[in-house]
Every structure is written in structure tokens, then in C-alpha cells.
Design a protein around this motif. Sequence first.
Motif, short mmCIF file in Angstrom:
data_model
loop_
_atom_site.label_atom_id
_atom_site.label_comp_id
_atom_site.label_asym_id
_atom_site.label_seq_id
_atom_site.Cartn_x
_atom_site.Cartn_y
_atom_site.Cartn_z
N ASP A 111 0.63 -1.22 -0.23
CA ASP A 111 0.11 0.22 0.12
C ASP A 111 0.79 1.53 0.18
OD1 ASP A 111 -1.92 1.49 -0.25
OD2 ASP A 111 -2.18 1.49 2.72
N CYS A 112 1.41 1.78 -1.21
CA CYS A 112 2.45 3.17 -0.99
C CYS A 112 1.57 3.95 -2.44
CB CYS A 112 3.74 2.11 -1.96
SG CYS A 112 3.22 1.69 -3.63
N ALA A 113 0.31 3.96 -2.64
CA ALA A 113 -0.14 5.09 -3.05
C ALA A 113 -1.80 5.19 -2.12
CB ALA A 113 -0.13 4.54 -4.73
N GLY A 114 -2.24 6.39 -2.68
CA GLY A 114 -3.35 6.53 -2.34
C GLY A 114 -3.52 7.02 -0.18
N GLY A 115 -2.63 7.03 -0.02
CA GLY A 115 -2.71 7.42 1.51
C GLY A 115 -3.30 6.17 2.82
N GLY A 116 -3.14 4.83 2.55
CA GLY A 116 -3.19 4.08 3.47
C GLY A 116 -4.70 4.03 3.19
N ASP A 117 -5.04 3.92 1.73
CA ASP A 117 -6.29 3.32 1.45
C ASP A 117 -6.45 1.67 1.05
OD1 ASP A 117 -4.72 3.06 -1.40
OD2 ASP A 117 -6.73 4.09 -2.20
N GLY A 118 -5.89 1.52 1.33
CA GLY A 118 -5.69 -0.38 1.20
C GLY A 118 -4.98 -1.05 -0.36
N VAL A 119 -4.05 -2.12 -0.42
CA VAL A 119 -4.39 -2.06 -1.54
C VAL A 119 -5.34 -2.14 -3.05
CG1 VAL A 119 -2.53 -3.91 -2.99
CG2 VAL A 119 -2.32 -3.92 -0.03
N THR A 120 -4.35 -1.34 -4.55
CA THR A 120 -5.77 -1.20 -5.29
C THR A 120 -4.85 -1.13 -6.46
OG1 THR A 120 -4.84 1.12 -5.02
CG2 THR A 120 -6.77 -0.02 -4.06
N ASN A 121 -5.19 -0.89 -7.46
CA ASN A 121 -4.73 -0.69 -8.88
C ASN A 121 -3.52 0.30 -8.79
OD1 ASN A 121 -5.76 -3.34 -10.34
ND2 ASN A 121 -7.41 -2.17 -10.76
N LEU A 122 -3.39 1.01 -8.25
CA LEU A 122 -2.92 2.68 -8.27
C LEU A 122 -2.24 1.87 -7.58
CD1 LEU A 122 -2.67 5.37 -8.50
CD2 LEU A 122 -3.46 6.21 -6.57
N ASP A 123 -1.71 1.16 -6.10
CA ASP A 123 -0.48 0.95 -5.62
C ASP A 123 0.61 0.42 -6.87
OD1 ASP A 123 -0.96 1.78 -3.04
OD2 ASP A 123 -2.50 0.05 -3.08
N ALA A 124 0.30 -1.17 -7.53
CA ALA A 124 1.01 -1.43 -8.55
C ALA A 124 1.02 -0.19 -9.76
CB ALA A 124 -0.15 -2.44 -9.30
N LEU A 125 0.33 0.15 -10.21
CA LEU A 125 1.03 1.52 -11.58
C LEU A 125 2.16 2.33 -10.64
CD1 LEU A 125 0.39 2.49 -13.78
CD2 LEU A 125 -1.59 4.30 -12.51
N THR A 126 1.76 2.77 -9.72
CA THR A 126 2.85 3.86 -8.73
C THR A 126 4.47 2.93 -8.72
OG1 THR A 126 1.28 4.61 -7.27
CG2 THR A 126 2.92 4.72 -6.36
N ILE A 127 4.04 1.32 -8.07
CA ILE A 127 4.88 0.96 -8.53
C ILE A 127 6.05 0.73 -9.14
CG2 ILE A 127 6.46 -1.45 -8.17
CD1 ILE A 127 4.34 -1.72 -5.81
N GLN A 128 5.38 0.56 -10.79
CA GLN A 128 5.59 0.52 -12.35
C GLN A 128 6.07 1.83 -12.85
OE1 GLN A 128 3.20 -0.62 -14.93
NE2 GLN A 128 1.88 -2.16 -12.88
N LYS A 129 5.83 2.82 -12.51
CA LYS A 129 6.18 4.57 -12.08
C LYS A 129 7.69 4.73 -11.47
CE LYS A 129 1.77 7.20 -13.46
NZ LYS A 129 1.32 8.16 -12.24
N TYR A 130 7.61 3.99 -10.35
CA TYR A 130 9.84 3.87 -9.79
C TYR A 130 9.87 3.86 -10.43
CZ TYR A 130 12.37 3.47 -5.30
OH TYR A 130 13.31 3.47 -5.20
N MET A 131 10.06 2.38 -11.15
CA MET A 131 10.72 2.05 -11.48
C MET A 131 11.49 1.91 -12.43
SD MET A 131 11.51 -0.87 -9.51
CE MET A 131 12.40 -1.40 -10.84
N LEU A 132 10.57 2.86 -13.59
CA LEU A 132 10.75 3.78 -14.78
C LEU A 132 11.61 5.51 -14.56
CD1 LEU A 132 7.10 2.74 -16.75
CD2 LEU A 132 9.85 2.10 -16.74
N LYS A 133 11.33 5.41 -13.02
CA LYS A 133 12.53 6.73 -12.22
C LYS A 133 11.32 8.46 -12.98
CE LYS A 133 16.55 5.05 -11.77
NZ LYS A 133 16.24 3.42 -10.36
#
Length: 141
Positions: A111-133
Motif C-alpha cells: 500500500d504505497c499510493a493513495g494514503g493508506g486506502d488499502g492495496v489497489t491497482n494504483l499501488d501497482a501503477l505507482t511501483i511501475q512509475k517508480y521503476m521507470l524513474k
Amino acid sequence: NGISLSDYYGNSGSQTPSTTTQTTTTTATAPSTTTTTADTTTTTVTTSTTTVTTISEPAGTVTLYGDANCNGEVEMSDAVLIMQKIANPTKYGVDGTDENRITEQGLINADCAGGGDGVTNLDALTIQKYMLKLIDKLPVA
């Protein structure tokens, strides 16, 4: 390099975990009673239903934001695991059948995106953005 991303970015700490709800319903039927008179037969059946709802919150501290598979690194496989957990919880959820399913700690880390809203697709997208710098640190609000 010998230093984890968590130590480098200083992004570990407490996080509000997601809440899950489990509902159990039990139905009991008492034996029926039959009364017969000259022209009428009456059957009475008594049924009662009890519903119990349990709310549990995974307790814990983030060890590394984005590290859904708890291997100590944030990688594309973390985004994949999040998507698998969402798409097929029977197999990849915490209680799933796959040996590589997400764990309670993985849910907290994921749960790394959305301010503690639980695990969502946004968390997966955020990790991908992080990996792409495209973003430089986790978590994001």
C-alpha cells in the motif's frame, strides 16, 4: 551498494493497514409441528438466522514501501503480485493457494499510493512509475 532503498530514501515507518470484513451466517431450523383437523392440515416450521461479522486489521509496520513480495527490493514483480492478488484472490490473496501468494506483511508494504486506502491497482501503477524513474520515492499520497 549494500544499502536498501528503504534506508536510502528513509521511507519506512508505520502505515494504517487495510480493513477486511468476514461475515458468517448460520441458519437453524427447528423440527416442524403438524396439526391435523377434519379438513385442514397445518405445518409450522421455525427458522432462525444468526450473522456474525468479524473485522480484522493486519497489524504491523512497513518494512519497505512497494515490496509486496517481501524480498527486500522494490521490483516489477511487486507490481505483478499486486495485480495477481486483485485479479485472482483465491490463488494470490493472503489465504490463497499459490505458494507465492501475498502475505500480511506484503499487503502492508504494497500500500504505497493513495494514503493508506488499502492495496489497489494504483499501488501497482505507482511501483511501475517508480521503476521507470518517473517518481523518485515511495510512498506517494
